[in-house]
Design a protein around this motif. Structure first.
Motif, short mmCIF file in Angstrom:
data_model
loop_
_atom_site.label_atom_id
_atom_site.label_comp_id
_atom_site.label_asym_id
_atom_site.label_seq_id
_atom_site.Cartn_x
_atom_site.Cartn_y
_atom_site.Cartn_z
N HIS A 1 34.38 37.05 42.84
CA HIS A 1 33.47 37.32 41.71
C HIS A 1 34.18 38.16 40.65
CE1 HIS A 1 29.37 35.94 42.86
NE2 HIS A 1 29.88 35.94 44.08
N GLU A 2 34.86 39.20 41.09
CA GLU A 2 35.52 40.12 40.15
C GLU A 2 36.63 39.42 39.37
OE1 GLU A 2 38.19 44.20 40.27
OE2 GLU A 2 36.84 43.75 41.96
N ALA A 3 37.39 38.57 40.05
CA ALA A 3 38.48 37.87 39.37
C ALA A 3 37.95 36.95 38.28
CB ALA A 3 39.28 37.06 40.41
N VAL A 4 36.86 36.23 38.57
CA VAL A 4 36.26 35.36 37.54
C VAL A 4 35.77 36.20 36.36
CG1 VAL A 4 34.31 33.82 37.04
CG2 VAL A 4 35.66 33.51 39.14
N ALA A 5 35.18 37.34 36.65
CA ALA A 5 34.73 38.23 35.57
C ALA A 5 35.90 38.66 34.70
CB ALA A 5 34.04 39.46 36.17
N GLN A 6 37.04 38.92 35.32
CA GLN A 6 38.23 39.31 34.54
C GLN A 6 38.69 38.16 33.64
OE1 GLN A 6 41.38 40.78 37.05
NE2 GLN A 6 40.07 42.29 38.07
N PHE A 7 38.75 36.97 34.18
CA PHE A 7 39.20 35.82 33.39
C PHE A 7 38.25 35.53 32.23
CE2 PHE A 7 41.37 34.22 37.44
CZ PHE A 7 42.64 34.59 37.01
N TRP A 8 36.94 35.60 32.49
CA TRP A 8 35.97 35.19 31.48
C TRP A 8 35.69 36.30 30.44
CZ3 TRP A 8 37.04 31.45 34.53
CH2 TRP A 8 36.65 30.15 34.22
N SER A 9 36.10 37.51 30.73
CA SER A 9 35.94 38.59 29.74
C SER A 9 37.22 38.81 28.95
CB SER A 9 35.56 39.89 30.45
OG SER A 9 36.59 40.30 31.35
N SER A 10 38.28 38.10 29.33
CA SER A 10 39.57 38.26 28.66
C SER A 10 39.66 37.37 27.44
CB SER A 10 40.70 37.92 29.64
OG SER A 10 41.93 37.84 28.98
N ASP A 11 40.51 37.76 26.50
CA ASP A 11 40.76 36.93 25.32
C ASP A 11 41.72 35.79 25.62
OD1 ASP A 11 39.14 38.56 23.79
OD2 ASP A 11 40.80 39.89 23.20
N LEU B 1 46.23 26.60 35.22
CA LEU B 1 45.99 27.02 36.59
C LEU B 1 46.08 28.53 36.74
CD1 LEU B 1 46.57 23.95 36.89
CD2 LEU B 1 47.74 24.48 39.04
N ALA B 2 45.28 29.06 37.66
CA ALA B 2 45.33 30.47 38.03
C ALA B 2 45.26 30.58 39.55
CB ALA B 2 44.19 31.25 37.38
N HIS B 3 45.82 31.66 40.05
CA HIS B 3 45.84 31.90 41.50
C HIS B 3 45.18 33.24 41.78
CE1 HIS B 3 46.96 31.76 45.63
NE2 HIS B 3 48.07 32.47 45.56
N VAL B 4 44.08 33.21 42.55
CA VAL B 4 43.37 34.43 42.94
C VAL B 4 43.59 34.61 44.44
CG1 VAL B 4 41.15 35.62 43.03
CG2 VAL B 4 41.64 34.01 41.15
N THR B 5 44.25 35.69 44.82
CA THR B 5 44.68 35.79 46.21
C THR B 5 44.49 37.20 46.76
OG1 THR B 5 46.50 35.21 47.73
CG2 THR B 5 47.11 36.23 45.61
N PRO C 1 41.10 29.55 32.74
CA PRO C 1 41.68 28.50 33.59
C PRO C 1 40.73 27.31 33.75
CG PRO C 1 40.92 30.33 34.93
CD PRO C 1 40.79 30.77 33.51
N ASP C 2 41.33 26.14 33.97
CA ASP C 2 40.52 24.97 34.32
C ASP C 2 40.70 24.60 35.79
OD1 ASP C 2 43.04 23.85 34.33
OD2 ASP C 2 42.64 22.35 32.78
N ALA C 3 41.49 25.41 36.50
CA ALA C 3 41.66 25.23 37.94
C ALA C 3 42.04 26.58 38.55
CB ALA C 3 42.74 24.20 38.24
#
Length: 351
Positions: free
Chosen positions: A228-238, A188-192, A242-244
């Protein structure tokens, strides 16, 4: 005397209601004001007669008799109406059956304008004032303490000795996080929003308590662009993706859903997404429709209306902050159990 004969009169008076109902004027007045002692049948007969005749009490005479104006002032700096409109709808529902009207004044964040409107409310001899706003950790730019009328604070910060109503952010965030875990999600991740908001820290605290201290929390603006920016951070990170994703509001959640779709990530099959606010114009238009936490602002307004009436009638009300529970509105963005179909293929369930 028949209803039709009386209804031809230019104005229906309480004397007409009493005559048709077969009671004295005093009994008719007590029945319509829910006072005095009489049988339920008599009270109901008077009310049915008044309704059939189209009787409307003279507001001025009523105010003079009961020493009340039967108006409540509603003061807000939420001029966009995102939070105030549902609160006001609840207030109206609580007051309408008591013959009380709402006098709404928008003050933006202008202290001089706020003082002007408060003076206008007092000139109109309102029975009380409900103060509301756009965040729970900021006071309106006007001092309402020491007024000769009662004040209730709803979705805005009030003095320590005031009656204040807020949504229970921690309970709502906890429910959303537990729901995601219950759907089998484990990363889980929290984007707030900004950490300067009390609601943000409360929701993040509840999220960590349920998801674990290692669950990612990222803070940013209240905007789709930040999603959008938060997803970019997660998907560009090693780091493990998250699955939720539990979002601090529905605008962020919509940005997250769009960003995932642009990357070929299916919602909710690959990633579940939950928002916060249940802002219908955003949540229902998201594809797939957004599961989100409803802050129950309408119910908060109903409670504010009920309490201001009690205070206006001189009844004791315990001061302090009252937290009203949120509810999770389950649509299609988080997966899980099959839900009953709703309008246009949308699925919705309240938890």
């Amino acid at each position: 005397m028949r209803y039709a004969d009386v209804a031809k009169a230019e104005r229906i008076r309480i004397y007409d209601v009493a005559r048709v109902a077969g009671v004295s004027v005093a009994t008719a007045s007590k029945a319509l004001n829910d006072t005095g002692r009489m049988t339920d049948a008599t009270r109901q007969r008077v009310k049915q007669t008044a309704a059939a005749l189209g009787f409307r009490p003279n507001a001025m005479a009523r105010a003079l008799t009961q020493q009340r104006s039967f108006t409540i002032g509603l003061l807000t700096n939420d001029t966009y109406g995102r939070f105030t409109l549902p609160v006001m709808a609840g207030i109206n529902e609580a007051l309408v059956d008591h013959g009380v009207s709402v006098f709404l004044c928008g003050i933006e964040d202008d202290a001089a304008l706020a003082a002007l409107h408060v003076d206008a409310m007092l000139d109109k001899q309102v029975d009380g004032i409900i103060a509301t706003g756009k965040r729970i950790d900021r006071r309106l730019p006007v001092d309402l303490s020491g007024l000769q009328v009662p004040v209730v604070y709803a979705f805005t910060e009030g003095p320590d000795d005031a009656v204040t109503l807020v949504s229970d952010d921690e309970q709502g965030a906890r429910q959303a996080t537990e729901w995601l875990l219950g759907r089998g999600r484990r990363r889980l991740a929290h984007v707030t929003g900004p950490q300067s908001f009390a609601s943000v820290t409360a929701r993040a605290r509840a999220f960590s308590a349920v998801a674990g201290a290692d669950a990612a929390i990222v803070y940013g603006p209240w905007s789709e662009a930040w999603g959008h920016e938060a997803v970019a951070q997660f998907w560009s990170s090693d780091a493990t993706r998250p699955d939720a994703i539990f979002c601090g509001n529905d605008q962020i959640a919509r940005g997250v859903v769009d960003a995932l779709r642009e990357r070929g990530v299916a919602v909710p099959e690959d990633v579940s997404v939950v928002g916060f606010d249940n802002w219908e114009i955003v949540a229902a238009a998201t594809r797939p429709p957004l599961t989100t936490v409803d802050m129950n602002l309408k119910e908060l307004g109903r409670e504010a209306g009920r309490l201001i009436l009690e205070l206006a009638e001189g009844k004791p009300v315990e001061p302090g902050v009252r937290k009203l529970p949120c509810k999770l509105v389950v649509r299609q963005s988080c997966g899980g159990d099959a839900l009953a179909p709703r309008n246009k293929g949308e699925a919705l369930q309240e938890v």
